[in-house]
Design an enzyme around this catalytic site. Sequence first.
Site, PDB file in Angstrom:
ATOM      1  N   ASP A  26      41.126  48.293  39.150  1.00 51.11           N
ATOM      2  CA  ASP A  26      40.631  46.942  38.887  1.00 51.11           C
ATOM      3  C   ASP A  26      41.785  45.946  38.755  1.00 51.11           C
ATOM      4  O   ASP A  26      42.866  46.314  38.312  1.00 51.11           O
ATOM      5  CB  ASP A  26      39.797  46.993  37.596  1.00 51.11           C
ATOM      6  CG  ASP A  26      38.868  45.805  37.461  1.00 51.11           C
ATOM      7  OD1 ASP A  26      38.787  44.974  38.393  1.00 51.11           O
ATOM      8  OD2 ASP A  26      38.214  45.701  36.407  1.00 51.11           O
ATOM      9  N   ARG A  30      42.608  39.180  40.212  1.00 47.76           N
ATOM     10  CA  ARG A  30      43.426  38.435  39.235  1.00 47.76           C
ATOM     11  C   ARG A  30      44.909  38.468  39.605  1.00 47.76           C
ATOM     12  O   ARG A  30      45.637  37.500  39.417  1.00 47.76           O
ATOM     13  CB  ARG A  30      43.221  39.021  37.821  1.00 47.76           C
ATOM     14  CG  ARG A  30      41.996  38.468  37.143  1.00 47.76           C
ATOM     15  CD  ARG A  30      41.589  39.309  35.970  1.00 47.76           C
ATOM     16  NE  ARG A  30      40.902  40.506  36.421  1.00 47.76           N
ATOM     17  CZ  ARG A  30      40.653  41.559  35.648  1.00 47.76           C
ATOM     18  NH1 ARG A  30      41.073  41.569  34.406  1.00 47.76           N
ATOM     19  NH2 ARG A  30      39.990  42.594  36.126  1.00 47.76           N
ATOM     20  N   HIS A  43      43.737  42.795  47.365  1.00 51.62           N
ATOM     21  CA  HIS A  43      43.191  44.079  47.827  1.00 51.62           C
ATOM     22  C   HIS A  43      44.177  44.776  48.774  1.00 51.62           C
ATOM     23  O   HIS A  43      44.301  46.001  48.750  1.00 51.62           O
ATOM     24  CB  HIS A  43      41.849  43.877  48.533  1.00 51.62           C
ATOM     25  CG  HIS A  43      40.766  43.400  47.611  1.00 51.62           C
ATOM     26  ND1 HIS A  43      40.531  43.971  46.379  1.00 51.62           N
ATOM     27  CD2 HIS A  43      39.848  42.408  47.726  1.00 51.62           C
ATOM     28  CE1 HIS A  43      39.519  43.354  45.789  1.00 51.62           C
ATOM     29  NE2 HIS A  43      39.086  42.391  46.587  1.00 51.62           N
ATOM     30  N   LEU A 137      45.396  68.848  47.219  1.00 48.76           N
ATOM     31  CA  LEU A 137      44.657  67.826  46.459  1.00 48.76           C
ATOM     32  C   LEU A 137      43.323  67.492  47.117  1.00 48.76           C
ATOM     33  O   LEU A 137      43.252  67.284  48.334  1.00 48.76           O
ATOM     34  CB  LEU A 137      45.515  66.546  46.405  1.00 48.76           C
ATOM     35  CG  LEU A 137      44.848  65.307  45.817  1.00 48.76           C
ATOM     36  CD1 LEU A 137      44.756  65.408  44.294  1.00 48.76           C
ATOM     37  CD2 LEU A 137      45.615  64.043  46.198  1.00 48.76           C
ATOM     38  N   SER A 199      31.528  50.883  34.263  1.00 46.18           N
ATOM     39  CA  SER A 199      30.977  50.289  35.486  1.00 46.18           C
ATOM     40  C   SER A 199      30.263  51.288  36.410  1.00 46.18           C
ATOM     41  O   SER A 199      30.487  51.278  37.622  1.00 46.18           O
ATOM     42  CB  SER A 199      32.076  49.560  36.262  1.00 46.18           C
ATOM     43  OG  SER A 199      32.642  48.560  35.466  1.00 46.18           O
ATOM     44  N   GLU A 210      38.576  62.269  29.001  1.00 42.21           N
ATOM     45  CA  GLU A 210      39.441  61.410  28.193  1.00 42.21           C
ATOM     46  C   GLU A 210      39.565  60.078  28.925  1.00 42.21           C
ATOM     47  O   GLU A 210      39.518  60.037  30.161  1.00 42.21           O
ATOM     48  CB  GLU A 210      40.834  62.041  28.052  1.00 42.21           C
ATOM     49  CG  GLU A 210      40.855  63.337  27.294  1.00 42.21           C
ATOM     50  CD  GLU A 210      40.484  63.161  25.826  1.00 42.21           C
ATOM     51  OE1 GLU A 210      40.946  62.182  25.212  1.00 42.21           O
ATOM     52  OE2 GLU A 210      39.730  63.999  25.310  1.00 42.21           O
TER      53      GLU A 210
HETATM   54  C1  FPP Z   1      38.642  45.719  41.838  1.00 41.87           C
HETATM   55  O1  FPP Z   1      39.426  44.558  41.721  1.00 41.87           O
HETATM   56  C2  FPP Z   1      38.934  46.407  43.071  1.00 41.87           C
HETATM   57  C3  FPP Z   1      38.017  46.672  44.052  1.00 41.87           C
HETATM   58  C4  FPP Z   1      36.605  46.281  43.947  1.00 41.87           C
HETATM   59  C5  FPP Z   1      38.401  47.346  45.286  1.00 41.87           C
HETATM   60  C6  FPP Z   1      39.442  48.416  45.220  1.00 41.87           C
HETATM   61  C7  FPP Z   1      39.967  48.610  46.588  1.00 41.87           C
HETATM   62  C8  FPP Z   1      41.259  48.848  46.953  1.00 41.87           C
HETATM   63  C9  FPP Z   1      42.318  49.066  45.965  1.00 41.87           C
HETATM   64  C10 FPP Z   1      41.699  48.899  48.376  1.00 41.87           C
HETATM   65  C11 FPP Z   1      40.988  49.786  49.318  1.00 41.87           C
HETATM   66  C12 FPP Z   1      40.844  51.198  48.919  1.00 41.87           C
HETATM   67  C13 FPP Z   1      41.323  52.290  49.589  1.00 41.87           C
HETATM   68  C14 FPP Z   1      40.936  53.650  49.137  1.00 41.87           C
HETATM   69  C15 FPP Z   1      42.233  52.196  50.741  1.00 41.87           C
HETATM   70  P1  FPP Z   1      38.708  43.149  41.571  1.00 41.87           P
HETATM   71  O2  FPP Z   1      38.589  42.535  42.894  1.00 41.87           O
HETATM   72  O3  FPP Z   1      37.398  43.309  40.852  1.00 41.87           O
HETATM   73  O4  FPP Z   1      39.722  42.382  40.687  1.00 41.87           O
HETATM   74  P2  FPP Z   1      39.402  41.218  39.624  1.00 41.87           P
HETATM   75  O5  FPP Z   1      38.584  41.871  38.533  1.00 41.87           O
HETATM   76  O6  FPP Z   1      40.752  40.812  39.164  1.00 41.87           O
HETATM   77  O7  FPP Z   1      38.666  40.143  40.345  1.00 41.87           O
END
Ligand code: FPP
Length: 243
Positions: A26, A30, A43, A137, A199, A210
């Site tokens: 997450d 931000r 992202h 893994l 979530s 944990e």
């Molecule tokens: C949450 O941050 C993140 C996501 C919803 C997407 C996670 C995806 C990646 C890290 C990239 C793609 C994944 C792979 C496996 C290659 P947010 O957008 O909710 O952040 P915020 O809370 O700061 O708005």
Amino acid sequence: MVKQELLEKYGLCRESIPGHVAIIMDGNGRWAKARHMPRTYGHKKGAERVKEIVRLSSDLGVGTLTLYAFSTENWKRPREEVGLLMGLIIEYLRKELRELWEENVRFYSIGDRDALPSEVRAVIEESEAETKENTGLNLVVAINYGGQDELVQAAKRLAEDFKAGKTELNQQAFEDRFYTAGLPAVDYVIRTSGELRMSNFLPYQAAYAELCFTQTLWPDFDAEQYVQALREYAGRNRRFGGI
Ligand code: FPP
């Protein structure tokens, strides 16, 4: 392949590495906002971190690593952002597949595939098929995953199979109908960015896990931060309801 010298370098021992780590990645949005950049940039940086954390997990002997890449609720995001996330997943799997294979990583995806764009489905199926003989893994990527949905679907299938006389009603039969069938329970959940919630991520599988919540935003979650979280786990006293 487990690298003993890395465990030593980080002051970790093999026995205290969690068998199954699950990460809620997450804070990408931000992270980008703080740099006056679009969320999509966050992202992209987040996807780069994925590579590093997957490799380190493999090197340190984590058995299963599950990453929350896209939830059933993430479709509510702007179309452009959803498209970019799907694109990053495709790109990651296409580019990294060979390397994952060389590292003996076995790839799985959990979540409802039917609603995914056909290209994403195809790359998931190909990656699973290509790595299915691998014994290192287990890399599990949750894509269009929602824990409540998983439980409802499993309950429906169990009821149907029971009615058809194909199964008994017990815990194992229920778990066999999850997306995660065959994978071990979660030992350690890490959530970045300071949010203190689960979530809808693996609510059943993480029942005894944990928990680790860190303020660090996902694009800043580097090897040192991960190792710090693993050290914290090593110090936990797990009792599973006992004393
Ligand atoms: C949450 O941050 C993140 C996501 C919803 C997407 C996670 C995806 C990646 C890290 C990239 C793609 C994944 C792979 C496996 C290659 P947010 O957008 O909710 O952040 P915020 O809370 O700061 O708005």
